[in-house]
Design a protein around this motif. Structure first.
Motif, short mmCIF file in Angstrom:
data_model
loop_
_atom_site.label_atom_id
_atom_site.label_comp_id
_atom_site.label_asym_id
_atom_site.label_seq_id
_atom_site.Cartn_x
_atom_site.Cartn_y
_atom_site.Cartn_z
N PRO A 88 0.81 -1.22 0.00
CA PRO A 88 0.00 0.00 0.00
C PRO A 88 0.84 1.28 0.00
N HIS A 89 2.08 1.19 0.48
CA HIS A 89 2.89 2.41 0.57
C HIS A 89 3.73 2.64 -0.68
N ARG A 132 -4.30 2.68 -3.21
CA ARG A 132 -5.61 3.17 -2.73
C ARG A 132 -6.25 4.12 -3.72
N PRO B 227 7.92 0.31 6.87
CA PRO B 227 7.10 1.41 6.34
C PRO B 227 5.62 1.26 6.68
N LEU B 228 5.13 0.02 6.66
CA LEU B 228 3.72 -0.17 6.96
C LEU B 228 3.43 0.05 8.44
N ARG B 307 -0.52 10.98 7.70
CA ARG B 307 -0.04 11.04 6.32
C ARG B 307 0.34 9.66 5.79
N GLU B 309 -0.91 6.89 6.79
CA GLU B 309 -2.01 5.94 6.91
C GLU B 309 -2.18 5.25 5.57
N VAL B 310 -2.12 3.94 5.58
CA VAL B 310 -1.93 3.29 4.30
C VAL B 310 -3.16 2.61 3.73
#
Lengths: 341, 311
Positions: A88-89, A132, B227-228, B307, B309-310
């Motif tokens: 997701p990132h 997303r 990172p997550l 910011r 928030e994934v």
């Protein structure tokens, strides 16, 4: 490109036999579907092939080589998960680039390959978006791109269409099949949706309770089911089964038609059918009711639009099945047996 | 007509609690009351006092402007305490985050005895801090070095001679190290639990995808897991910083700010000046000195958490 072979595979979680003795060969370039209800062990089987689970017993061979002791990254496989499992990132580009980065390829090579994969799936304009910001269909393509980008020997797809809405699913199915034909990679596809399985698979392996009940082409699985499980799991509505002495007689709802529909010289078996309720589904009529036998066996008939015979609820009709369309199963084991009338 | 109106009235009252606005306000009001009375009022009072020359026992005092702040910033003890607070907070949080991350990674795997291990790791958090600091006092021999478990052990194995003593809390740097050690030991469970929660909230399929994509342990850790987890780490660090920068228990019980006021942090110094010394105004000024900084830290951390928030 490679064939995949499973020999005597077992996986027990404590007392649960998730995979209970599976021998299966997936041919090179074949699209094989593992079809079964949830909990039948199909996902576990796929995770064993991927190397995410170690089997309790048995061997997995990819391209003729036993890969039991190889970690997932050394198996030349790529997997698409049900949730797509995009990072997701990371942007779509970085998601697709990730399997290349782990191989330590140069930045230019990575860029070239990511663009190749993105173009093939028509997502080149989405590469700088985060997951997303993508729709369900776009995410699925990114996941597919991430899978093909390093040109694996085997594709493992775990219900990749189940998160798409019904409208998109048809288009995605068609696209997926054409795509697989183009690149010709051996593909194992897990699903519980028999329509998907029939539509996509070169062959289908029907699984239940950790075992493969039948493996065959969609035509074989549908028309020559190996046992009552396959007969009732594949096809909607399921095959009608009626008990007669020591056999179960099965016939498909679409083979169960009003007697008037048939020709005079057809070899028929006739039934008295009490229609309880009618569903008009546009292209078909589904008739729910029961046979006038000693058990009042519930059966369903599926009349295509071309059959214009008038049918009313709560009335009895004479229906018939061609003798050739009857399938016989052993009442004890559920396995197919010789025709007995 | 009258009966209908009465019925409507009755129905309105009967379903009052089904309206989200009513029920919501009702449910949140105790929390708001609590914050206003027990956090807001003392905070405003402290800010007010810091601009006065109040002494203990009286709340009426003269407004003296910034005099208290001018006094403390030219006070070497205050400057030392300010520096200590920064060192104390920064070093202990750094160690806590690293250790908590390692512990969380270990505890997320299932192994026999994991429930027991998780329980034991939580223990320092549930034990009263005054009690555990006294236990550490005994381990280090802070108030009586002949009782030190460490000294006793070192002597038993022959590292120390029969007349050697290590006075852990007698020197500023070793005393500071001891304070940080105890604080880390105490904060670790909380951070571990938060990070563990963050770790388990990452879907297994993401880890699996990274494994299939060919990432080894370190790449998975640094490119995927960390990172997550960043938002949740930010929350853990935010809590850690605020708990640490405003904490005085360990300092107060272990060293009382000694030797020679060298290990004071702002909270313990404020307590000593304001409550013991009776100079309420000056104590209040010391206590709220870091407030603007902590507000900024909280703001930045929460922004970072939002910011990144994934999902």
């Amino acid at each position: 490109m490679a064939a995949v072979e499973m020999r005597g595979l077992k996986k027990y979680f404590g007392k649960v036999r998730a995979v209970d003795g599976i021998d299966l060969e997936v041919r090179d370039k074949e699209f094989l579907v593992l079809l079964g209800p949830s909990g039948c062990g199909k996902t576990t089987l796929m995770r064993i092939i991927a190397g995410l689970e170690q089997p309790t017993a048995g061997e997995v061979l990819i391209g003729g080589q036993v890969v039991n002791d190889l970690p997932p990254r050394a198996r030349r496989i790529a997997m698409v998960f049900q949730s797509y499992a995009l990072y997701p990132h990371k942007t779509a580009f970085d998601n697709i680039a990730f399997p290349l980065k782990t191989q330590g390829l140069s930045r230019d090579t990575i860029k070239e390959k990511v663009e190749w994969a993105a173009n093939m799936l028509g997502i080149a304009h989405l590469l700088d978006r985060k997951p997303r910001e993508l729709s369900g269909g776009e995410r699925q393509r990114v996941a597919l791109a991430r899978a093909i980008v390093r040109e694996p020997a085997v594709f493992l797809l775990d219900e990749p269409l189940s998160n798409l809405d019904a409208k998109l699913r048809h288009a995605a199915r068609d696209e997926l099949k054409r795509f697989q034909r183009n690149i010709g990679t051996t593909t194992i596809y897990v699903t519980h949706d028999q329509v998907e399985a029939m539509g996509l698979g070169d062959r289908i392996a029907v699984m239940n309770a950790g075992k493969v009940r039948q493996i065959g082409t969609p035509h074989e699985v549908y028309h020559e089911p190996a046992d009552t499980f396959v007969a009732t799991f594949v096809g909607t509505p399921p095959m009608n089964l009626i008990a007669r002495d020591d056999v179960m007689i099965g016939f498909r709802p679409e083979s169960f038609l009003p007697k008037e529909v048939y020709n005079a010289h057809d070899d028929l078996v006739k039934f008295q059918f009490h229609v309880r309720r009618i569903e008009h589904l546009g292209s078909d009529r589904l008739l729910y009711g029961s046979l006038k036998d000693k058990d009042d066996t519930p059966v369903i008939a599926k009349l295509p639009l071309t059959v214009s015979v008038q049918v009313c609820e709560e009335k009895d009709y004479e229906f018939a099945v061609r003798t050739g369309d009857l399938k016989f199963f052993d009442r004890e084991t559920g396995l197919r047996t010789e025709a007995r009338l | 007509m009258a009966t209908i109106a009465r019925e409507a009235h009755k129905i309105r009252w009967r379903y009052l609690l089904d309206r989200e606005r009513v029920l919501g306000s009702l449910l949140i009001s105790p929390a708001i009351g609590y914050i206003v009375l027990l956090v807001g009022v003392p905070l405003l009072l402290a800010i007010y006092l810091s601009f006065t020359n109040a002494i203990s026992g009286h709340l009426e005092a003269d407004f003296v402007g910034l005099k208290n702040f001018r006094t403390i910033v030219s006070d070497p003890i205050f400057l030392q305490a300010l520096q200590n607070t920064f060192i104390f907070t920064f070093v202990s949080q750094l160690i806590v985050v690293i250790l908590a991350k390692i512990l969380a990674l270990a505890l997320v795997k299932s192994f026999p005895g994991r429930p027991l291990a998780r329980f034991l790791i939580l223990l320092p958090w549930v034990a009263p801090i005054s009690l555990t600091t006294l236990a550490w006092d005994w381990v280090l021999g802070a108030s009586n070095s002949s009782l030190s478990v460490i000294n006793w052990t070192l002597r038993a194995v022959g590292v120390l001679g029969p007349t050697d003593w290590i006075y852990w809390t007698a020197f500023p740097s070793s005393a500071m190290a001891a304070i940080i050690l105890i604080h880390v030991w105490r904060m670790l469970p909380f951070a571990t639990i938060i990070l563990l929660a963050g770790l388990t909230s990452i879907p297994q399929e993401i880890h699996d995808a990274a494994t299939v994509d060919g990432a080894g342990f370190w790449r998975r850790l640094f490119e995927i897991t960390l990172p997550l987890m960043l938002p949740i780490v930010a929350v853990a660090v935010l809590f850690g910083i605020i708990f640490t920068a405003t904490d005085m228990t360990v300092v107060y019980i272990l060293t009382r700010g000694g030797p020679y006021n060298s290990t004071h942090v702002l909270a313990s110094l404020a307590w000593q000046r304001g409550i013991f010394g009776g100079q309420l105004g000056e104590g209040a000024a010391i206590a709220i000195f870091l407030l603007p900084l902590l507000v900024i830290v909280a703001f930045l951390m929460l922004r970072l958490a939002r910011r990144t928030e994934v999902v």
